[in-house]
Structures are given as structure tokens and as C-alpha cells.
Design a protein around this motif. Structure first.
Motif, PDB file in Angstrom:
ATOM      1  N   SER A 412       0.839  -1.199   0.000  1.00  0.00           N
ATOM      2  CA  SER A 412       0.000   0.000   0.000  1.00  0.00           C
ATOM      3  C   SER A 412       0.882   1.261   0.000  1.00  0.00           C
ATOM      4  O   SER A 412       0.620   2.227  -0.722  1.00  0.00           O
ATOM      5  CB  SER A 412      -0.964  -0.104   1.183  1.00  0.00           C
ATOM      6  N   ALA A 413       1.976   1.247   0.777  1.00  0.00           N
ATOM      7  CA  ALA A 413       2.871   2.417   0.804  1.00  0.00           C
ATOM      8  C   ALA A 413       3.519   2.629  -0.565  1.00  0.00           C
ATOM      9  O   ALA A 413       3.633   3.764  -1.044  1.00  0.00           O
ATOM     10  CB  ALA A 413       3.947   2.212   1.857  1.00  0.00           C
ATOM     11  N   TYR A 414       3.907   1.550  -1.215  1.00  0.00           N
ATOM     12  CA  TYR A 414       4.584   1.681  -2.507  1.00  0.00           C
ATOM     13  C   TYR A 414       3.628   2.204  -3.575  1.00  0.00           C
ATOM     14  O   TYR A 414       4.015   2.995  -4.447  1.00  0.00           O
ATOM     15  CB  TYR A 414       5.190   0.341  -2.951  1.00  0.00           C
ATOM     16  N   GLY A 415       2.370   1.751  -3.504  1.00  0.00           N
ATOM     17  CA  GLY A 415       1.372   2.254  -4.448  1.00  0.00           C
ATOM     18  C   GLY A 415       1.252   3.771  -4.321  1.00  0.00           C
ATOM     19  O   GLY A 415       1.216   4.498  -5.319  1.00  0.00           O
ATOM     20  N   GLU A 416       1.223   4.243  -3.077  1.00  0.00           N
ATOM     21  CA  GLU A 416       1.111   5.705  -2.851  1.00  0.00           C
ATOM     22  C   GLU A 416       2.366   6.431  -3.327  1.00  0.00           C
ATOM     23  O   GLU A 416       2.299   7.521  -3.876  1.00  0.00           O
ATOM     24  CB  GLU A 416       0.911   5.969  -1.355  1.00  0.00           C
ATOM     25  N   ARG A 417       3.514   5.803  -3.100  1.00  0.00           N
ATOM     26  CA  ARG A 417       4.758   6.454  -3.536  1.00  0.00           C
ATOM     27  C   ARG A 417       4.806   6.551  -5.064  1.00  0.00           C
ATOM     28  O   ARG A 417       5.262   7.552  -5.614  1.00  0.00           O
ATOM     29  CB  ARG A 417       5.979   5.684  -3.006  1.00  0.00           C
ATOM     30  N   GLN A 418       4.306   5.504  -5.739  1.00  0.00           N
ATOM     31  CA  GLN A 418       4.302   5.586  -7.204  1.00  0.00           C
ATOM     32  C   GLN A 418       3.415   6.737  -7.679  1.00  0.00           C
ATOM     33  O   GLN A 418       3.781   7.498  -8.580  1.00  0.00           O
ATOM     34  CB  GLN A 418       3.823   4.269  -7.830  1.00  0.00           C
ATOM     35  N   GLU A 419       2.237   6.845  -7.049  1.00  0.00           N
ATOM     36  CA  GLU A 419       1.322   7.934  -7.447  1.00  0.00           C
ATOM     37  C   GLU A 419       1.979   9.294  -7.272  1.00  0.00           C
ATOM     38  O   GLU A 419       1.890  10.170  -8.133  1.00  0.00           O
ATOM     39  CB  GLU A 419       0.060   7.888  -6.577  1.00  0.00           C
ATOM     40  N   LEU A 420       2.647   9.472  -6.129  1.00  0.00           N
ATOM     41  CA  LEU A 420       3.299  10.755  -5.862  1.00  0.00           C
ATOM     42  C   LEU A 420       4.414  11.017  -6.875  1.00  0.00           C
ATOM     43  O   LEU A 420       4.572  12.136  -7.379  1.00  0.00           O
ATOM     44  CB  LEU A 420       3.865  10.753  -4.435  1.00  0.00           C
ATOM     45  N   MET A 421       5.157   9.989  -7.178  1.00  0.00           N
ATOM     46  CA  MET A 421       6.272  10.119  -8.125  1.00  0.00           C
ATOM     47  C   MET A 421       5.733  10.563  -9.500  1.00  0.00           C
ATOM     48  O   MET A 421       6.281  11.468 -10.131  1.00  0.00           O
ATOM     49  CB  MET A 421       6.954   8.754  -8.228  1.00  0.00           C
ATOM     50  N   LEU A 422       4.659   9.911  -9.931  1.00  0.00           N
ATOM     51  CA  LEU A 422       4.055  10.262 -11.221  1.00  0.00           C
ATOM     52  C   LEU A 422       3.605  11.725 -11.216  1.00  0.00           C
ATOM     53  O   LEU A 422       3.882  12.483 -12.154  1.00  0.00           O
ATOM     54  CB  LEU A 422       2.824   9.378 -11.481  1.00  0.00           C
ATOM     55  N   GLU A 423       2.945  12.099 -10.131  1.00  0.00           N
ATOM     56  CA  GLU A 423       2.415  13.461 -10.029  1.00  0.00           C
ATOM     57  C   GLU A 423       3.551  14.480 -10.065  1.00  0.00           C
ATOM     58  O   GLU A 423       3.487  15.481 -10.782  1.00  0.00           O
ATOM     59  CB  GLU A 423       1.649  13.526  -8.700  1.00  0.00           C
ATOM     60  N   GLN A 424       4.606  14.222  -9.323  1.00  0.00           N
ATOM     61  CA  GLN A 424       5.734  15.150  -9.262  1.00  0.00           C
ATOM     62  C   GLN A 424       6.431  15.273 -10.615  1.00  0.00           C
ATOM     63  O   GLN A 424       6.780  16.369 -11.039  1.00  0.00           O
ATOM     64  CB  GLN A 424       6.750  14.684  -8.202  1.00  0.00           C
ATOM     65  N   ILE A 425       6.611  14.140 -11.296  1.00  0.00           N
ATOM     66  CA  ILE A 425       7.283  14.187 -12.599  1.00  0.00           C
ATOM     67  C   ILE A 425       6.412  14.944 -13.603  1.00  0.00           C
ATOM     68  O   ILE A 425       6.893  15.774 -14.382  1.00  0.00           O
ATOM     69  CB  ILE A 425       7.598  12.768 -13.108  1.00  0.00           C
ATOM     70  N   ARG A 426       5.114  14.677 -13.567  1.00  0.00           N
ATOM     71  CA  ARG A 426       4.225  15.356 -14.525  1.00  0.00           C
ATOM     72  C   ARG A 426       4.139  16.845 -14.242  1.00  0.00           C
ATOM     73  O   ARG A 426       3.966  17.644 -15.156  1.00  0.00           O
ATOM     74  CB  ARG A 426       2.841  14.706 -14.484  1.00  0.00           C
ATOM     75  N   ASP A 427       4.262  17.214 -12.965  1.00  0.00           N
ATOM     76  CA  ASP A 427       4.239  18.636 -12.613  1.00  0.00           C
ATOM     77  C   ASP A 427       5.505  19.354 -13.047  1.00  0.00           C
ATOM     78  O   ASP A 427       5.468  20.462 -13.549  1.00  0.00           O
ATOM     79  CB  ASP A 427       4.154  18.786 -11.079  1.00  0.00           C
ATOM     80  N   ARG A 428       6.640  18.708 -12.802  1.00  0.00           N
ATOM     81  CA  ARG A 428       7.907  19.430 -12.948  1.00  0.00           C
ATOM     82  C   ARG A 428       8.633  19.158 -14.261  1.00  0.00           C
ATOM     83  O   ARG A 428       9.475  19.939 -14.674  1.00  0.00           O
ATOM     84  CB  ARG A 428       8.857  19.059 -11.808  1.00  0.00           C
ATOM     85  N   LEU A 429       8.342  18.029 -14.888  1.00  0.00           N
ATOM     86  CA  LEU A 429       9.107  17.689 -16.099  1.00  0.00           C
ATOM     87  C   LEU A 429       8.205  17.240 -17.253  1.00  0.00           C
ATOM     88  O   LEU A 429       8.565  16.309 -17.981  1.00  0.00           O
ATOM     89  CB  LEU A 429      10.097  16.555 -15.760  1.00  0.00           C
ATOM     90  N   PRO A 430       7.035  17.895 -17.441  1.00  0.00           N
ATOM     91  CA  PRO A 430       6.098  17.364 -18.447  1.00  0.00           C
ATOM     92  C   PRO A 430       6.676  17.382 -19.863  1.00  0.00           C
ATOM     93  O   PRO A 430       6.309  16.564 -20.698  1.00  0.00           O
ATOM     94  CB  PRO A 430       4.888  18.298 -18.336  1.00  0.00           C
ATOM     95  N   ASP A 431       7.589  18.309 -20.133  1.00  0.00           N
ATOM     96  CA  ASP A 431       8.142  18.429 -21.482  1.00  0.00           C
ATOM     97  C   ASP A 431       9.393  17.574 -21.685  1.00  0.00           C
ATOM     98  O   ASP A 431       9.927  17.509 -22.788  1.00  0.00           O
ATOM     99  CB  ASP A 431       8.499  19.908 -21.758  1.00  0.00           C
ATOM    100  N   ILE A 432       9.869  16.947 -20.623  1.00  0.00           N
ATOM    101  CA  ILE A 432      11.129  16.187 -20.756  1.00  0.00           C
ATOM    102  C   ILE A 432      10.941  14.696 -20.507  1.00  0.00           C
ATOM    103  O   ILE A 432      11.489  13.859 -21.223  1.00  0.00           O
ATOM    104  CB  ILE A 432      12.207  16.768 -19.815  1.00  0.00           C
ATOM    105  N   LEU A 433      10.172  14.331 -19.477  1.00  0.00           N
ATOM    106  CA  LEU A 433      10.007  12.904 -19.159  1.00  0.00           C
ATOM    107  C   LEU A 433       8.573  12.468 -19.411  1.00  0.00           C
ATOM    108  O   LEU A 433       7.626  13.151 -19.006  1.00  0.00           O
ATOM    109  CB  LEU A 433      10.368  12.635 -17.691  1.00  0.00           C
ATOM    110  N   GLU A 434       8.447  11.312 -20.069  1.00  0.00           N
ATOM    111  CA  GLU A 434       7.123  10.749 -20.318  1.00  0.00           C
ATOM    112  C   GLU A 434       6.967   9.511 -19.427  1.00  0.00           C
ATOM    113  O   GLU A 434       7.734   8.555 -19.553  1.00  0.00           O
ATOM    114  CB  GLU A 434       7.052  10.345 -21.788  1.00  0.00           C
TER     115      GLU A 434
END
Ligand code: PLP
Length: 513
Positions: A412-434
Motif C-alpha cells: 500500500s505504501a509503494y502504491g502511494e509512492r508511485q502515485e506521488l512520483m508520477l504526479e511530481q514528474i508530470r508537474d515538474r518535467l512534463p516536457d522532458i520525461l514521459e
């Protein structure tokens, strides 16, 4: 002529030591350091004997003279001499003093000179052909991004480990009653109670078909692939490797002298048609069907059955590496390929490195019955067996239900960490990382813009304190598009936020966006 007078003769055979005194013959002693003076003096005198500044047969100064020369206590000198004498560098002659041992041959002394370090030949010049393969297989990468910094993939969360419980289980096994069997040499196939607990878990939780007798406890999946290579491969044998794939497996096969055949990955995992075209006579296939490493694809039922069919008809072995199948965030975990094997061609391996911690160095093999004895023998040769106390603790952890509870918690903790990671990458690097959500696993594959070199990006990230290995590292043939592997399971939520910020700064600087 006295030593202390400074008029002593050369350190030649049969003569007293040094024209100028020990303080010039020996390096200065470090009086403020942690190393005791007697130990420093012993080492300095030993080196002087080995490189023949003190020649064999030379008379050593008396300990009293040495104290005057070097301003040390008598005890220091006596201790150093006693050690040199016990190791055979000097000999005391009754009534005549201490002499550098006569029997030391010059040739041997020169060969062992430590003051002038010998030139060390490159590893490939001193080892066997097999040793060369081992070195060249690069089992432990030493690249800028291979330091265990945030986002290094495949690392579990240490802050979620049930340490109090673990300690209690260790205490329970560290008793005189346990000592009789746990402190003795154990069985190479593993502790019986652990083999039983692993078999029970695999049958119920992974759909594996096995008895405890088929389970061989090993030091992680790395040892599992190494033993598999020793038992099943001859030099020159072809091995189908997922490309990209796990380097640890490739290294073990390369070190065994096998020929690794890169097989591309399609939506269903290992592309079987491509594999057959490239090398129909492969002796072994290494696959990660539950969650392809590193791309995360799942091998569907049809491909699984085709692969098993092929193995049964061609005599190919399949090594199923089920390294992170416990981490499935959507739906039930997929049963293992091994459970579908009716021809006894699958060797199955899993590890506790991901669900507990990698330094535990415990994992398992499940092998078809005829292979139990060969694998047991190979394990006995490699390291006799794995540490018994750790095995006993792990057996209790599994059998008493703690493992299942721990898994639920970290999943359950890892699922939440993945969600946060996705959100952070999409917020900060939308034009560089897919990035896309992954229903399983421990890392995300972050695709770079097509023209960007992933090794350069991994190096730039490493310089900023982030370990994000490039897809190229896991690839035998260069990938069409570069990507970074971003592990999130071993990184706390606040650290994920900071880490993605660091990554964004590093990548923007490197790409110039
Ligand atoms: C695909 C794969 N299999 C297995 C392992 C586990 O290795 P071990 O059990 O030796 O720690 C890893 C670890 O990185 C891996 O990536």
C-alpha cells in the motif's frame, strides 16, 4: 661500538645496523595517531627487513639503544621485537643480542619488498580465461549513477521494516537450545523449515507447483542465476536474454562462457519469434514474465504457453525470474509461469531482497526434481550454505504470518509512492520525461525526448545526487529511445518531492530547456 653512539656500521650481513641510526632508517612514528607505537615500529622494522634496508644476519640494536634513538618506551621496543621474533623476521641469540634471521633468502625478500611496491599487473594478465570472463562480465557496475542514491531502482523501503519484531525473532533463535543445530554446518539446500515455509508461500501466493524438496535456498537471485549457469550451461551455449534485461543475469551467463542472444521485448514480453529466428538452438532462456525488467510488460497466457511448448519440444531450459511480482497495485498478482509447466523445463527463482532487504541475501530456487541434487551440489561448492540463523528467523517470519502482513503494508505504501512520483514528474518535467502508471513493480520508466542521450542524462542526474540508471545500461542492442529508470519504493514521500526537484534542475541544465 654502540648503537646509540651513531657510529654503527652498515646494515650488512653480520654487521650492526645502519651508519646513521634507526631514526633515519625507519619512517617517523606517528605519535598522535590511533595505531599503537609498538605496532608501527614492528611494521617499519618488518618492511626494512623485507626490502633489505636491514640485511639478513644484521645485528639489531638492543631494545635499550632503540629507545634512546627513537624516544620510545622500552615496552614498545620489546613488544615490537617479540612480534618480529614470533613471525621469524629476527632471532634472539643467547648472550649475543637480536639478529635479522639468517635463513631469509635474498630472492624471496626482494619479491616481497613492500617499501618499493611491486608493479601490479592488470587483472586480465594474471587470471585464467575463466577469470577474464568474470572480470569482463562487470557484475557490479561502477558508473556515476550506480551509487545507491535516491531513485536507484529496486530498493525497498528500510523505514517500513518491522525491526522490533525481527529483533525478537533473532533473540528467540540465539539461545543455547537453538545453538545445537543452528550454529553447526547446515544443509546446502537450505534449512528444512525455511524450505517448507517458502514452498507453502509459493504454492498459495504465486501459483507455483512444488514440494519443499524442490526448493533450494540461495543468497538471492544473483546466486540463483550463477548456480543455474554452472549446472546447466557449457561454454559457448546460447542463452536468450530479454533485451533490455537484468544485467546481473547477463553477467552470470557471460562469466560462464555462454553466448548471450539479445531478444527484443514486445507488448507480451520476450518476442519468441525473434528469439527462434536469432538462435533456435538456445539452451536456456532468462525471462521475467510477471513484470519484465526493466520495461514492466507482462507476458500474456498465450505467449507463456508458446514458450513452454517450445521449451518442452526443443529441450530449452527456462529460468523464470520472479523478482518483484509481490508488488502489484491493481488486481491480484499474476501466477507464475512455472505453475503452467508440465514438462519440467522451468527453473523458478525469487528473492527476499525486494520484499525485505537486499543485505539479507536470501532467495530461493524451485527446480524440477532431477535438478535438485545438481543444484544442491553446486550450492555446496559455492558457499556450503546460507547463514542458518537468518534462515531460521525468516522461516518464522513467513510461517507466523508476519510476512503476509508486512507485504500488505509495503504494497500500500509503494502504491502511494508511485502515485506521488508520477504526479511530481508530470508537474515538474512534463516536457522532458514521459511516464505512465505501472500496475506493478518498484520503478517507473521515464522516457526521454527521442534525440536525448540517456547516459548523459543519467550522468548529469548523478552529479546532482540522483541515481537514475539509463535504459541503455540494461540493453544489449542500443534502444531506439532513451529512458531513465526511477525507483520510488525506497524513497520517502518528502524525499520523492525533493528528489524530483533535483532531477528536474539537473535535466533542464543538461538539455538546456
Ligand atoms: C530482474 C532482477 N532479478 C533479481 C534481482 C535480485 O537480485 P538479488 O536477489 O540477488 O538481490 C534483481 C535486483 O536488482 C533484479 O533486478
Amino acid at each position: 661500538m654502540s648503537w646509540a653512539s651513531g657510529l654503527v656500521t652498515v646494515a650488512a650481513r653480520g654487521a650492526m645496523v645502519g651508519p646513521l641510526g634507526m631514526e633515519l632508517l625507519l619512517p617517523p612514528l606517528d605519535r598522535d595517531g590511533d595505531r599503537p607505537l609498538y605496532d608501527q615500529l614492528y611494521a617499519a622494522l618488518r618492511d626494512a627487513i623485507l626490502d633489505q634496508r636491514l640485511r639478513r644476519g644484521a645485528k639489531m640494536p638492543s631494545t635499550r639503544d632503540l629507545c634512546g634513538q627513537l624516544a620510545i618506551s622500552r615496552n614498545t621496543a620489546l613488544e615490537a621485537y617479540a612480534r618480529l621474533a614470533s613471525e621469524g623476521y629476527v632471532e634472539a641469540r643467547v648472550g649475543a643480542g637480536t639478529y635479522v634471521t639468517e635463513a631469509l633468502p635474498d630472492g624471496l625478500l626482494q619479491a616481497r619488498s613492500v617499501a618499493a611496491p611491486a608493479r601490479v599487473p592488470a587483472p586480465h594478465r594474471v587470471v585464467s580465461a575463466r577469470g577474464r570472463l568474470i572480470v569482463e562480465s562487470e557484475p557490479v557496475p561502477s558508473r556515476p549513477w550506480s551509487r545507491l542514491l535516491p531513485f536507484y531502482p529496486g530498493i525497498p523501503s528500510f523505514d517500513l521494516l518491522p525491526l522490533t519484531l525481527w529483533r525478537r525473532l533473532v533473540d528467540r533463535h540465539l539461545t543455547p537450545a537453538a545453538a545445537s543445530h543452528l550454529f553447526h554446518y547446515g544443509r546446502s539446500e537450505g534449512l528444512p523449515e525455511l524450505r517448507e515455509a517458502i514452498a507453502a508461500y509459493l504454492v498459495a501466493g504465486r501459483g507455483v507447483r512444488c514440494t519443499p524438496e524442490q526448493v533450494i535456498v540461495v543468497a538471492g537471485s544473483q546466486q540463483a542465476v550463477d548456480l543455474t549457469a554452472r549446472v546447466l550451461l557449457d561454454p559457448g551455449d546460447a542463452v536468450w536474454m530479454e533485451d533490455p534485461g537484468w544485467r546481473g543475469a547477463r553477467s552470470a551467463f557471460v562469466a560462464a562462457g555462454a553466448m548471450t542472444v539479445p531478444v527484443p521485448i514486445d507488448d507480451d514480453g520476450l518476442d519468441l519469434d525473434a528469439a527462434r529466428r536469432r538462435h533456435p538452438g538456445a539452451r536456456l532462456a532468462h525471462v521475467t514474465p510477471s513484470h519484465q525488467f526493466p520495461l514492466g510488460r507482462t507476458m500474456g497466457l498465450v505467449r507463456r504457453l508458446e514458450l513452454l511448448d517450445w521449451a518442452a519440444s526443443s529441450g530449452t531450459w527456462i529460468l523464470e525470474d520472479d523478482y518483484d511480482s509481490e508488488f502489484r497495485y491493481a488486481g491480484a498478482p499474476l501466477p507464475a509461469l512455472q505453475g503452467l509447466d508440465t514438462a519440467g523445463r522451468v527453473i523458478y527463482t525469487g528473492t527476499f531482497s525486494k520484499v525485505l532487504f537486499p543485505a539479507l541475501r536470501l532467495g530461493y530456487l524451485v527446480v524440477p526434481e532431477p535438478l535438485v541434487e545438481p543444484f544442491r551440489a553446486a550450492h555446496a561448492l559455492a558457499d556450503r550454505h546460507n547463514p542458518s540463523i537468518d534462515q531460521a528467523v525468516l522461516a518464522a517470519f513467513l510461517a507466523e504470518g508476519h510476512f503476509a502482513r508486512h507485504l500488505r503494508r509495503i504494497r500500500s505504501a509503494y502504491g502511494e509512492r508511485q502515485e506521488l512520483m508520477l504526479e511530481q514528474i508530470r508537474d515538474r518535467l512534463p516536457d522532458i520525461l514521459e511516464v505512465s502508471p505501472d500496475p506493478a513493480g518498484m520503478h517507473l520508466v521515464a522516457w526521454l525526448p527521442p534525440e536525448v542521450d540517456d547516459v548523459a542524462m543519467a550522468d548529469a542526474s548523478a552529479a546532482a545526487g540522483i541515481s537514475a540508471p539509463p535504459l541503455s545500461y540494461y540493453s544489449i542492442e542500443p534502444p531506439e529511445r532513451g529512458a531513465l529508470m526511477l525507483g520510488y519504493t525506497g524513497v520517502s514521500r518528502p524525499r520523492i518531492r525533493v528528489g524530483v526537484q533535483q532531477l528536474a534542475t539537473a535535466l533542464r541544465l543538461a538539455i538546456g530547456r
